[in-house]
Design an enzyme around this catalytic site. Structure first.
Site, mmCIF file in Angstrom:
data_model
loop_
_atom_site.group_PDB
_atom_site.id
_atom_site.type_symbol
_atom_site.label_atom_id
_atom_site.label_comp_id
_atom_site.label_asym_id
_atom_site.label_seq_id
_atom_site.Cartn_x
_atom_site.Cartn_y
_atom_site.Cartn_z
ATOM 1 N N ASP A 270 -20.919 10.264 10.176
ATOM 2 C CA ASP A 270 -20.111 10.105 11.382
ATOM 3 C C ASP A 270 -19.064 11.222 11.389
ATOM 4 O OD1 ASP A 270 -19.039 9.235 13.735
ATOM 5 O OD2 ASP A 270 -19.035 7.121 13.197
HETATM 6 C C1 BGC Z 1 -18.168 7.615 16.451
HETATM 7 C C2 BGC Z 1 -19.654 7.817 16.594
HETATM 8 C C3 BGC Z 1 -19.929 9.021 17.462
HETATM 9 C C4 BGC Z 1 -19.251 10.230 16.883
HETATM 10 C C5 BGC Z 1 -19.514 11.502 17.655
HETATM 11 C C6 BGC Z 1 -17.431 8.893 16.091
HETATM 12 O O1 BGC Z 1 -16.057 8.736 16.206
HETATM 13 O O2 BGC Z 1 -17.923 6.622 15.486
HETATM 14 O O3 BGC Z 1 -20.228 6.666 17.133
HETATM 15 O O4 BGC Z 1 -21.306 9.202 17.606
HETATM 16 O O5 BGC Z 1 -17.851 9.991 16.854
HETATM 17 O O6 BGC Z 1 -18.900 11.510 18.894
#
Ligand code: BGC
Length: 744
Positions: A270
């Site tokens: 993530d």
């Molecule tokens: C979120 C993810 C997301 C990623 C990219 C993160 O803060 O937890 O779900 O895909 O950002 O935007």
């Protein structure tokens, strides 16, 4: 011998892909390999060198958060024509429930209990995103969520692993198509692996403690289903799972995902999660973070550049072998080959306008919204409303909010353009027949990080207390002059999603106060809820005759609400989550184990003394404008051997006067065995459309996959020889029951 067998089982295409990947890998430098493991965050605020400079050196395999569409081909040209090995980039974005045409949020799509709705929605989302230059969506989100306080409950399919797995498969198919490589599909990412929905107290990112049996019986099934459906990538979760961050969790990423499930795509962290292993108090420093994440099986570092900074040094000092780097690069290259990016790296910039104009996209969005809505109450048959109404008041802060209609994740330069509930009702009745007042505005006590993305010029100043009071009185006055009032209440878009957990599940602000005052006027009142999580609407559930849970229904949401309120569409959605009576009752879910003082006995009093512990609305619940009966429940055999299957059949009849949809739901309970099992577990469902008087027979198969469980006592999957109760009906409280026995 083993090698021979392996070679025989690999198809010529697979052999060719492998050979091609090996050839590409063979000419790459270590720096370029590490580049492939690096996903570059392309937001203006990101520190570091300009993206094109990094890409030119082969320093990135993927770029995320790029919203300026003109840049896709520009950066791709740098990668393909100017970087040493010319490997195309994968452009990634969160396309969660639509790109241009916005679909109902995933929790709403799960309320359809119709996986084909989710598949078609993600097919449209993929087509639009791909035409815009995006190759890879960070969806579907597959976290089981049983705590409505957790803001991200809106992004998933709710509390149940069986329903969640069905929605997972449908979304993977929708995004990716049958095989990777279609020019109008995108690569999917099943996220957040795993357990994120069970964060302590529903607080976003807080640690998660789940036993192996909870993980395997409840939290893993949607992910395993996605892997079986061919999902190309997995995104690891942020939080600690049993004291090991999910992004450096070997048990999750190596033992289960690859070892047991045979996943052969790649794992992305993530955002910033590899670097955050240091902040989390797990890794000593960036070097340690890179080493432990890569060794645990995390292939691509999203946005933290920790791999970029440290992997080369780790190889040089012998802490990592180049073979370990190669093993992470291979699946990334393989996906790029499969997607045809080496042949066609660029996007035809003329496509997007044509694609988003396709009328079918809006039709799909309207259908998805219609099928997602859940009728929670309809006393005295107030709904459907007459189309002849000439004096209706539409009241509430969300009634004309495009943002609330579209819901979460609309942050990447997306301009909201939804048909609001007000617009949908006006389109149905005529503008003259509909008056409108928003009442006081609602807002979070603490702003969201996403609110910072709104350009300062577009930010609205807070409403003053005097203006709020005036808005309240105007709303009441508007209601007073109407024959019927439609209240549109709930949560604004930034109240659910990431950074959007809350302790209370009440209607925010003065909404309930206004609702009570309007109901006190003595007019018929319909409540339409726009929200991304269950809300504790206890007062409304007793005092407002008609309640429609519309969720965050997307671009065509207002039309779909009007379709249902005025009877052109008969609602048939069902709740994919239990609605707690209070936020403090979370987590709450139907598939609990029975205690020695069961809730069905007088000993229900053993729980809270300040209110009923049962949900306000149970899992699977939803009404219709017609009625249904369930009869003739049969099992193909009273006894079945371990490993064999039985068939269950049930007749569902539309006993009312109009056509409608019902969802037949099958639940089981294993009555004794090696471990205690939940009092009910969903093991089959089917949404049916029935004409008045029509009966359909639904059949379900129950085999070892449905009857086994991960046993804490045995430390493995087990199918016990045991007696089972079985129910089929319209929600998790279904009363039509029979029994069968599994024998050894
Ligand atoms: C979120 C993810 C997301 C990623 C990219 C993160 O803060 O937890 O779900 O895909 O950002 O935007």
């Amino acid at each position: 011998m083993d090698n021979q067998r392996d070679n025989q089982s690999i198809s010529p295409t697979e052999t060719a892909i492998k050979a091609r990947v090996d050839a590409i890998l063979g000419r790459m430098s270590l720096e370029e390999k590490i580049g492939q493991l690096t996903q570059l965050g392309a937001m203006a605020f990101m520190p570091g060198p300009k993206p094109e400079d990094v890409i030119r050196k082969g320093g990135a395999g993927s770029v995320l958060w790029l919203t300026d569409r003109k840049q896709f081909n520009v950066l791709q040209k740098v990668a393909v024509e100017e970087s040493p090995s010319g490997i195309p980039l994968l452009f990634a974005l969160d396309v969660i429930h639509g790109y241009h045409t916005i679909f109902p949020v995933p929790l709403a799509m799960a309320s359809s209990w119709d996986p084909s709705v989710a598949e078609r929605a993600q097919t449209v989302a993929a087509r639009e995103a791909r035409a815009a230059g995006i190759h890879w969506s960070f969806g579907p989100m597959l976290d089981i969520a049983r705590d409505a306080r957790w803001g991200r409950i809106v992004e998933g399919a709710g509390e149940d692993p069986f329903l969640g797995a069905a929605m997972a498969v449908a979304q993977v198919r929708g995004f990716q198509g049958d095989v990777l490589g279609a020019p109008d599909r995108v690569l999917a990412s099943a996220k957040h692996f795993a357990g994120y929905g069970a964060s302590d107290g529903g607080r976003d990112y807080d640690p998660v403690y789940l036993s192996e049996s909870q993980l395997r019986n409840t939290y893993f099934p949607p992910f395993e289903a996605a892997v079986k459906a061919g999902v190309g990538t997995i995104m690891s979760a942020y939080m600690d799972l049993n004291d090991v961050p999910a992004g450096a969790n070997r048990f999750l990423l190596r033992d289960v995902l690859r070892g047991e499930w045979g996943f052969n795509g790649f794992v992305v962290s993530d955002a910033f999660a590899v670097g955050n292993l240091v902040i989390q108090g797990f890794a000593r420093d960036g070097r340690d973070a890179a080493l432990r994440a890569l060794s645990a099986g995390l292939d691509m570092d999203m946005a933290s550049n920790t791999y970029g900074q440290h992997l080369a040094g780790l190889v040089e000092d012998g802490s990592l072998d180049v073979a370990e780097i190669d093993a992470a690069v291979r699946p990334i290259l393989s996906i790029k080959v499969r997607m045809g990016l080496f042949e066609q790296p660029y996007t035809d910039e003329s496509m997007l306008e044509q694609v988003i104009a396709l009328p079918a996209h809006r039709q799909e969005a309207r259908l998805a919204a219609q099928r997602s809505m859940v009728l929670l109450r309809n006393e005295g048959g107030l709904l459907p409303l007459s189309k002849q109404l000439s004096n209706v008041a539409v009241i509430g802060p969300l009634a004309d909010s495009m943002e609330a209609t579209e819901g979460s994740w609309m942050i990447f330069d997306h301009k909201p353009a939804a048909v609001t509930v007000l617009a949908g009702i006006r389109a149905r009745l005529s503008a003259a027949a509909v008056s409108y007042a928003p009442g006081p505005e609602i807002k979070r006590d603490i702003p969201s990080m996403f609110d910072d993305f709104v350009p300062p010029a577009d930010r609205k100043p807070d409403q003053s207390p005097a203006d709020a009071e005036a808005a309240y009185q105007t709303a009441l006055d508007t209601a007073r002059h109407a024959d019927l009032v439609i209240m549109v209440l709930g949560e604004s878009a930034n109240m659910a999603g990431e950074f959007a957990s809350r302790a209370s599940l009440d209607l925010p602000g003065r909404q309930e106060e206004l609702l009570k005052a309007v109901v006190a006027l003595g007019k018929p009142v319909v409540l339409v809820l726009l929200n991304g999580r269950p809300l504790s609407i206890n007062w409304a559930a007793e005092n407002v005759p008609a309640i429609l849970e519309a969720w965050e229904p997307g671009t065509e949401g207002g039309h779909a609400v009007a379709d249902i309120l005025f009877g052109d569409v008969n609602p048939g959605g069902k709740l994919p989550v239990s609605f707690p009576r209070k936020g403090a009752h979370s987590p709450i879910y139907y598939a609990r184990n029975i205690t020695h003082q069961p809730e069905t006995s007088p000993m229900y009093r053993s729980r809270y003394w300040d209110g009923l512990p049962t949900p306000l609305y149970p899992f699977g619940f939803g009404l219709s404008y017609t009625t249904f009966s369930f009869t003739n429940l049969k099992v193909s055999a009273a006894q079945v051997k371990v490993g064999a299957a039985i068939t269950v059949s049930i007749d569902v009849t539309n006993t009312g006067a109009i056509a409608g949809d019902e969802v037949a739901q099958l639940y089981i309970h294993q009555k004794s065995g090696s471990d205690s099992r939940p009092m009910r577990e969903l093991k089959g469902f089917e949404r049916l459309t029935l004409q008045p008087g029509e009966t359909k027979t639904v059949t379900f198969k129950l085999g070892p996959a449905e009857l086994r469980h991960w046993s804490t006592n045995a430390g493995k999957w087990l199918q016990d020889a045991a007696a089972f109760d079985l129910w089929v009906g319209a929600d998790c409280l279904a009363s039509l029951q029979t029994e069968f026995e599994v024998v050894s």
